[in-house]
Scaffold this active site. Sequence first.
Site, mmCIF file in Angstrom:
data_model
loop_
_atom_site.group_PDB
_atom_site.id
_atom_site.type_symbol
_atom_site.label_atom_id
_atom_site.label_comp_id
_atom_site.label_asym_id
_atom_site.label_seq_id
_atom_site.Cartn_x
_atom_site.Cartn_y
_atom_site.Cartn_z
ATOM 1 N N LYS A 83 0.969 -1.163 0.055
ATOM 2 C CA LYS A 83 0.141 -0.033 -0.141
ATOM 3 C C LYS A 83 0.955 1.203 -0.206
ATOM 4 C CE LYS A 83 -4.271 1.178 2.674
ATOM 5 N NZ LYS A 83 -4.876 0.746 3.766
HETATM 6 O O1 G3P Z 1 -9.046 1.726 4.871
HETATM 7 C C1 G3P Z 1 -8.530 3.238 5.159
HETATM 8 C C2 G3P Z 1 -9.310 3.372 6.800
HETATM 9 O O2 G3P Z 1 -8.791 2.497 7.409
HETATM 10 C C3 G3P Z 1 -9.492 4.879 6.982
HETATM 11 O O3 G3P Z 1 -10.694 4.718 7.713
HETATM 12 O O4 G3P Z 1 -12.324 5.465 9.409
HETATM 13 O O5 G3P Z 1 -9.876 5.992 9.697
HETATM 14 O O6 G3P Z 1 -11.306 7.176 8.080
HETATM 15 P P1 G3P Z 1 -11.156 5.921 8.898
#
Ligand code: G3P
Length: 217
Positions: A83
Amino acid sequence: MKFFVDSADVPAIKELNDLGMVDGVTTNPSLILKSGRDILEVTREICALVAGPVSAEVVALTANEMIAEGRKLAEIAENITVKVPLTWDGLKACKVLSGEGKMVNVTLCFSVNQAILAAKAGATFISPFVGRLDDINMDGMELISDIRQVYDNYGYETQILAASIRTANHITQAALIGADVVTAPPAVIKAMVSHPLTDKGLEQFMKDWAKTGQKIL
Ligand code: G3P
């Protein structure tokens, strides 16, 4: 639509994987921090558990260092997806690593233009962040829809991996739009089962069953 689990919590991933619901896993530096585990060790464990792609994120900011980190992460297992962030250096790293036959997930995507560049650089997956756009009063799901349209217009093979998924409704919307993959935290995937009419209906069945005085076993 494929289901990835957005987590580095091995028992939580295992519970869903045992139900056959897991097509892959995504992790990031924040999720590694949350797990309290060593990145190489926990990623190796996840890769052994899940057959599909497991995203492990580089933390360098320059292309050459990202490439070196990506190569090291890719040695963990065959199903590693490297990634990289959606920066110019990240795109350079994507081009090199995908050219070596490695799966690459380009993350932190917030615009159609970024998604076009990632496809051009050979990304296996593009990760548009839905919830973080919603957080700043933009429409995260509109981005998924726009990328879907542009990728279909030109036959780009990069898979749209809807990320930053916060609610079960996000999953429904991403599926309706035709995202190739959704990655969601275990709690959000489990929330998909809930419906008040299911609870209400079951309660009524239990009451009526008790009145019959019967037993099945
Ligand atoms: O896959 C990316 C994700 O983990 C981000 O999620 O909720 O931290 O915006 P969030």
